[in-house]
Design a protein around this motif. Sequence first.
Motif, PDB file in Angstrom:
ATOM      1  N   ALA A 301       0.823  -1.208   0.000  1.00 52.95           N
ATOM      2  CA  ALA A 301       0.000   0.000   0.000  1.00 52.95           C
ATOM      3  C   ALA A 301       0.859   1.261   0.000  1.00 52.95           C
ATOM      4  CB  ALA A 301      -0.932   0.000   1.211  1.00 52.95           C
ATOM      5  N   ALA A 302       1.983   1.196   0.692  1.00 55.00           N
ATOM      6  CA  ALA A 302       2.869   2.361   0.760  1.00 55.00           C
ATOM      7  C   ALA A 302       3.591   2.616  -0.559  1.00 55.00           C
ATOM      8  CB  ALA A 302       3.887   2.167   1.884  1.00 55.00           C
ATOM      9  N   LEU A 303       3.710   1.583  -1.402  1.00 57.85           N
ATOM     10  CA  LEU A 303       4.454   1.714  -2.656  1.00 57.85           C
ATOM     11  C   LEU A 303       3.570   2.050  -3.856  1.00 57.85           C
ATOM     12  CD1 LEU A 303       6.877  -1.339  -2.341  1.00 57.85           C
ATOM     13  CD2 LEU A 303       7.542   1.065  -2.353  1.00 57.85           C
ATOM     14  N   VAL A 346      10.822   4.255   1.335  1.00 62.27           N
ATOM     15  CA  VAL A 346      11.457   4.235   2.658  1.00 62.27           C
ATOM     16  C   VAL A 346      10.465   3.743   3.702  1.00 62.27           C
ATOM     17  CG1 VAL A 346      12.493   5.647   4.472  1.00 62.27           C
ATOM     18  CG2 VAL A 346      13.091   6.059   2.064  1.00 62.27           C
ATOM     19  N   ALA A 347       9.250   4.258   3.645  1.00 64.80           N
ATOM     20  CA  ALA A 347       8.221   3.824   4.599  1.00 64.80           C
ATOM     21  C   ALA A 347       7.934   2.335   4.440  1.00 64.80           C
ATOM     22  CB  ALA A 347       6.948   4.637   4.394  1.00 64.80           C
ATOM     23  N   GLN A 383       6.238  -1.250 -10.503  1.00 66.26           N
ATOM     24  CA  GLN A 383       6.354  -0.324  -9.373  1.00 66.26           C
ATOM     25  C   GLN A 383       6.912  -1.013  -8.133  1.00 66.26           C
ATOM     26  OE1 GLN A 383       2.803   1.880  -8.504  1.00 66.26           O
ATOM     27  NE2 GLN A 383       2.415   2.429 -10.648  1.00 66.26           N
ATOM     28  N   LEU A 384       6.383  -2.190  -7.818  1.00 68.13           N
ATOM     29  CA  LEU A 384       6.804  -2.883  -6.596  1.00 68.13           C
ATOM     30  C   LEU A 384       8.244  -3.376  -6.705  1.00 68.13           C
ATOM     31  CD1 LEU A 384       3.590  -4.929  -5.675  1.00 68.13           C
ATOM     32  CD2 LEU A 384       4.267  -2.651  -4.915  1.00 68.13           C
ATOM     33  N   GLU A 385       8.625  -3.864  -7.878  1.00 66.43           N
ATOM     34  CA  GLU A 385       9.973  -4.401  -8.031  1.00 66.43           C
ATOM     35  C   GLU A 385      11.020  -3.302  -8.091  1.00 66.43           C
ATOM     36  OE1 GLU A 385       9.114  -8.754 -10.060  1.00 66.43           O
ATOM     37  OE2 GLU A 385       9.876  -7.123 -11.335  1.00 66.43           O
TER      38      GLU A 385
END
Length: 519
Positions: A301-303, A346-347, A383-385
């Motif tokens: 969710a943060a990414l 970072v989060a 995005q996630l990778e």
Amino acid sequence: MRSVRSKVIAAVLVLGVAGVGAWQLIPESGTGHSGAIRVGTTDVVSSLDPAGAYDAGSWALFSNVYQSLMTMKSGSDQPVPDAASWCKFIGQKLTTYQCELRPDVKFANGRAVTAEDVKFSFDRIKAINSEQGPAPLFNTLESVKAEGRTVTFNLSARDATFPFKIATGAASIVDKDKYPAKALREGDKADGSGPYVLSSYTPGSSVELKVNESYVGQGKPAHAAVTVKYFKGSAELNKAWTDHEVEVAHRDMPPEVLAGLNPGLKDTRYTQSGGTEIRNMVFNVRQGSPMAQEPVRRAVAALLDRSKVAGAVYKGTVTPLYSIVPAGIGGHTTPFFDAYPQPNAVAAKNLLKAANINGPVSFTLGVNVRATNVEEANEIKKQLEESGLFQVTVKPVEKWDDFQKGYAAGQFDAYTIGWIADFPDADNFVAPLVGADSSMNNGYSDKAVDELITRTQSFSNRGEAANDFREVQKVVAQHVPVLPIWQKKDYVLARDAVSGAQYLSDGTGVWRLWELNWL
């Protein structure tokens, strides 16, 4: 409703300004067209049996072949009688609901629709309890009684949303002499009392609908025969539109085509109505999946960069969504924006580190191959990778039935899926998505959420439920069993020779093919 259904305020139901002007361009004389109007869509029909389907493509067809006691009238946010003469709660407890059938309603085969048919239709949904069926929608329904033309529903708890529920495809009335009581009906037949008769069905290809001359109900009698053609993806639908193989196109044309719509296009009229179609990423929280760990879900969710998804994949035709309840629905808030206002690697890294989870976390992302779903999944994977925290394996599934069975069985760690409201109330974006025995089949349950949902259903004045809906959304953003991605408007394209397409869809889940006619 799965894969794409709602509106609460009338303004959302009004036709988009860009589309209204285009619908005023009507030829001066008749075109001389005859025969079936061809409608193209990328929707999928998973079952012809109302007890075995809880998806937009099936329910769109049900709107035309079957009747429910109630329905949603075009331009309205309140259910009205259809096969019933009237329906109402009995007493003040909101636990007894009663309807009286119209005296002249008949199945297309000529047999009168009876209260016993209605009772049979609801009883078999509960008895069959199909994993892909609508039984979760009727979680408060305890029993049904038929007496004369009167049908009485006894509910286990207060449920102010029950009138909306029996206005959906889930409440389609079937002929008790044609459908088994404890099993789904096999084959390519459907027996209902709607404005159309199903004359032929080729799974994944087409449906032939002819006018039901004996139809009586809220809708208008159908004007013309209709052929619905089903396409695998947006590109195929667009080719059929470009090649004049269809006269109407609805859900989903390619984003670049929708983005380029304007009133000056030749032989193209279109509507853009208020949109509450949403898309979510659903996490498998069962033990054994990496998504069983809340910090992993929160890191995703943060990414997630919703704006990039909206721009790169959908060309700006969708809007980033920060709650499971979309904008335009009473009680909507933005808890995911409050918790994750900007994509923050970072989060996300700190969330995993605090939980002693060493990256990258590998997981599978299931996706049904239709429209632009695969492109969307690949953008999410990218995005996630790029964060270095995840390794994502996208698992495309060709057939909708296989996809449904796959996520119900926990074959994916996460999957993306669209949702269209079954009825215009926040309850329909909450109870089926995160409530007990949810339609998402992801293993999530939360006692506090269930108690809040039960409380929201007790308010006959739906505005009084807003605070509880806000609290549910806050809990969902904290635990992240479901991650909202976007919501979009509803587009319908039609040729100049066709009238009535502006009434085809307004986001209430009813597909009004009977409004279509040749000019």
